[in-house]
Design a protein around this motif. Sequence first.
Motif, mmCIF file in Angstrom:
data_model
loop_
_atom_site.group_PDB
_atom_site.id
_atom_site.type_symbol
_atom_site.label_atom_id
_atom_site.label_comp_id
_atom_site.label_asym_id
_atom_site.label_seq_id
_atom_site.Cartn_x
_atom_site.Cartn_y
_atom_site.Cartn_z
ATOM 1 N N SER A 146 0.820 -1.212 0.000
ATOM 2 C CA SER A 146 0.000 0.000 0.000
ATOM 3 C C SER A 146 0.850 1.255 0.000
ATOM 4 O O SER A 146 2.068 1.210 0.155
ATOM 5 C CB SER A 146 -0.900 0.018 1.233
ATOM 6 O OG SER A 146 -0.141 0.337 2.390
ATOM 7 N N TYR B 71 0.499 5.622 5.235
ATOM 8 C CA TYR B 71 -0.561 6.329 5.962
ATOM 9 C C TYR B 71 0.040 6.981 7.200
ATOM 10 O O TYR B 71 0.967 6.445 7.799
ATOM 11 C CB TYR B 71 -1.658 5.344 6.394
ATOM 12 C CG TYR B 71 -2.351 4.660 5.247
ATOM 13 C CD1 TYR B 71 -3.477 5.218 4.662
ATOM 14 C CD2 TYR B 71 -1.888 3.447 4.757
ATOM 15 C CE1 TYR B 71 -4.135 4.589 3.607
ATOM 16 C CE2 TYR B 71 -2.529 2.804 3.710
ATOM 17 C CZ TYR B 71 -3.653 3.381 3.135
ATOM 18 O OH TYR B 71 -4.292 2.755 2.087
ATOM 19 N N HIS C 58 -2.187 4.582 12.235
ATOM 20 C CA HIS C 58 -2.502 3.157 12.234
ATOM 21 C C HIS C 58 -3.949 2.949 11.797
ATOM 22 O O HIS C 58 -4.247 2.054 11.005
ATOM 23 C CB HIS C 58 -2.250 2.590 13.639
ATOM 24 C CG HIS C 58 -2.357 1.105 13.720
ATOM 25 N ND1 HIS C 58 -3.500 0.474 14.123
ATOM 26 C CD2 HIS C 58 -1.444 0.139 13.442
ATOM 27 C CE1 HIS C 58 -3.295 -0.834 14.101
ATOM 28 N NE2 HIS C 58 -2.058 -1.066 13.697
ATOM 29 N N ARG C 59 -4.862 3.779 12.292
ATOM 30 C CA ARG C 59 -6.284 3.678 11.951
ATOM 31 C C ARG C 59 -6.506 3.857 10.447
ATOM 32 O O ARG C 59 -7.263 3.118 9.828
ATOM 33 C CB ARG C 59 -7.087 4.734 12.728
ATOM 34 C CG ARG C 59 -8.561 4.776 12.403
ATOM 35 C CD ARG C 59 -9.305 3.624 13.048
ATOM 36 N NE ARG C 59 -9.619 2.611 12.058
ATOM 37 C CZ ARG C 59 -9.970 1.357 12.330
ATOM 38 N NH1 ARG C 59 -10.007 0.933 13.561
ATOM 39 N NH2 ARG C 59 -10.257 0.513 11.387
ATOM 40 N N ALA C 60 -5.814 4.831 9.848
ATOM 41 C CA ALA C 60 -5.948 5.061 8.407
ATOM 42 C C ALA C 60 -5.443 3.856 7.615
ATOM 43 O O ALA C 60 -6.018 3.485 6.589
ATOM 44 C CB ALA C 60 -5.201 6.324 7.995
ATOM 45 N N CYS C 61 -4.401 3.211 8.106
ATOM 46 C CA CYS C 61 -3.870 2.011 7.454
ATOM 47 C C CYS C 61 -4.892 0.876 7.502
ATOM 48 O O CYS C 61 -5.133 0.202 6.508
ATOM 49 C CB CYS C 61 -2.562 1.609 8.120
ATOM 50 S SG CYS C 61 -1.700 0.264 7.302
ATOM 51 N N LEU C 62 -5.510 0.685 8.669
ATOM 52 C CA LEU C 62 -6.543 -0.346 8.798
ATOM 53 C C LEU C 62 -7.740 -0.034 7.904
ATOM 54 O O LEU C 62 -8.326 -0.943 7.308
ATOM 55 C CB LEU C 62 -6.981 -0.477 10.259
ATOM 56 C CG LEU C 62 -5.915 -1.001 11.232
ATOM 57 C CD1 LEU C 62 -6.465 -0.995 12.654
ATOM 58 C CD2 LEU C 62 -5.427 -2.375 10.830
ATOM 59 N N ASP C 63 -8.088 1.250 7.774
ATOM 60 C CA ASP C 63 -9.169 1.643 6.868
ATOM 61 C C ASP C 63 -8.803 1.327 5.421
ATOM 62 O O ASP C 63 -9.657 0.936 4.625
ATOM 63 C CB ASP C 63 -9.488 3.133 7.014
ATOM 64 C CG ASP C 63 -10.156 3.473 8.331
ATOM 65 O OD1 ASP C 63 -10.650 2.537 9.019
ATOM 66 O OD2 ASP C 63 -10.182 4.672 8.680
ATOM 67 N N GLY C 64 -7.527 1.477 5.075
ATOM 68 C CA GLY C 64 -7.064 1.121 3.732
ATOM 69 C C GLY C 64 -7.232 -0.359 3.460
ATOM 70 O O GLY C 64 -7.640 -0.759 2.367
ATOM 71 N N ASP D 83 -9.462 -2.316 4.898
ATOM 72 C CA ASP D 83 -10.907 -2.524 4.744
ATOM 73 C C ASP D 83 -11.374 -2.128 3.354
ATOM 74 O O ASP D 83 -12.209 -2.815 2.748
ATOM 75 C CB ASP D 83 -11.687 -1.745 5.802
ATOM 76 C CG ASP D 83 -11.574 -2.352 7.187
ATOM 77 O OD1 ASP D 83 -11.259 -3.569 7.280
ATOM 78 O OD2 ASP D 83 -11.795 -1.628 8.167
ATOM 79 N N SER D 84 -10.845 -1.045 2.822
ATOM 80 C CA SER D 84 -11.220 -0.604 1.473
ATOM 81 C C SER D 84 -10.828 -1.641 0.423
ATOM 82 O O SER D 84 -11.605 -1.947 -0.485
ATOM 83 C CB SER D 84 -10.557 0.733 1.166
ATOM 84 O OG SER D 84 -10.871 1.148 -0.143
ATOM 85 N N ARG E 278 -13.239 -4.567 0.626
ATOM 86 C CA ARG E 278 -14.555 -4.257 0.051
ATOM 87 C C ARG E 278 -14.525 -4.192 -1.467
ATOM 88 O O ARG E 278 -15.487 -4.545 -2.134
ATOM 89 C CB ARG E 278 -15.066 -2.917 0.580
ATOM 90 C CG ARG E 278 -15.659 -2.951 1.955
ATOM 91 C CD ARG E 278 -16.416 -1.668 2.286
ATOM 92 N NE ARG E 278 -15.721 -0.440 1.919
ATOM 93 C CZ ARG E 278 -14.803 0.173 2.662
ATOM 94 N NH1 ARG E 278 -14.450 -0.341 3.826
ATOM 95 N NH2 ARG E 278 -14.230 1.290 2.253
#
Length: 82
Positions: A30, A33, A36-42, A44-45, A48
């Motif tokens: 990737s 980011y 850490h939260r933004a990385c986890l959101d990446g 998830d994206s 999906r």
Amino acid sequence: MAARFEVRHQTGKGYHFVLIAVNGQVIATSEHYESHRACLDGIDSVKRNADAPIQDTTPPAPIRAADRRGTAQALRMAAIAP
């Protein structure tokens, strides 16, 4: 064992994730980011949207002479097919 996502941190660059295949090879990396939260959101994206169609924008490869002969033969066979 299934493929897995792995979150990594690099000082000065932030967080990024890699997708690791069952054979242990990294098959995707990737962007970086800030959190850490933004990385986890990446991650998830990607999960999906992973069932997305392929859009190949590269130019077609040139047809070799041997391929042209095969294509011509296939077209002749199609023309005589019932």
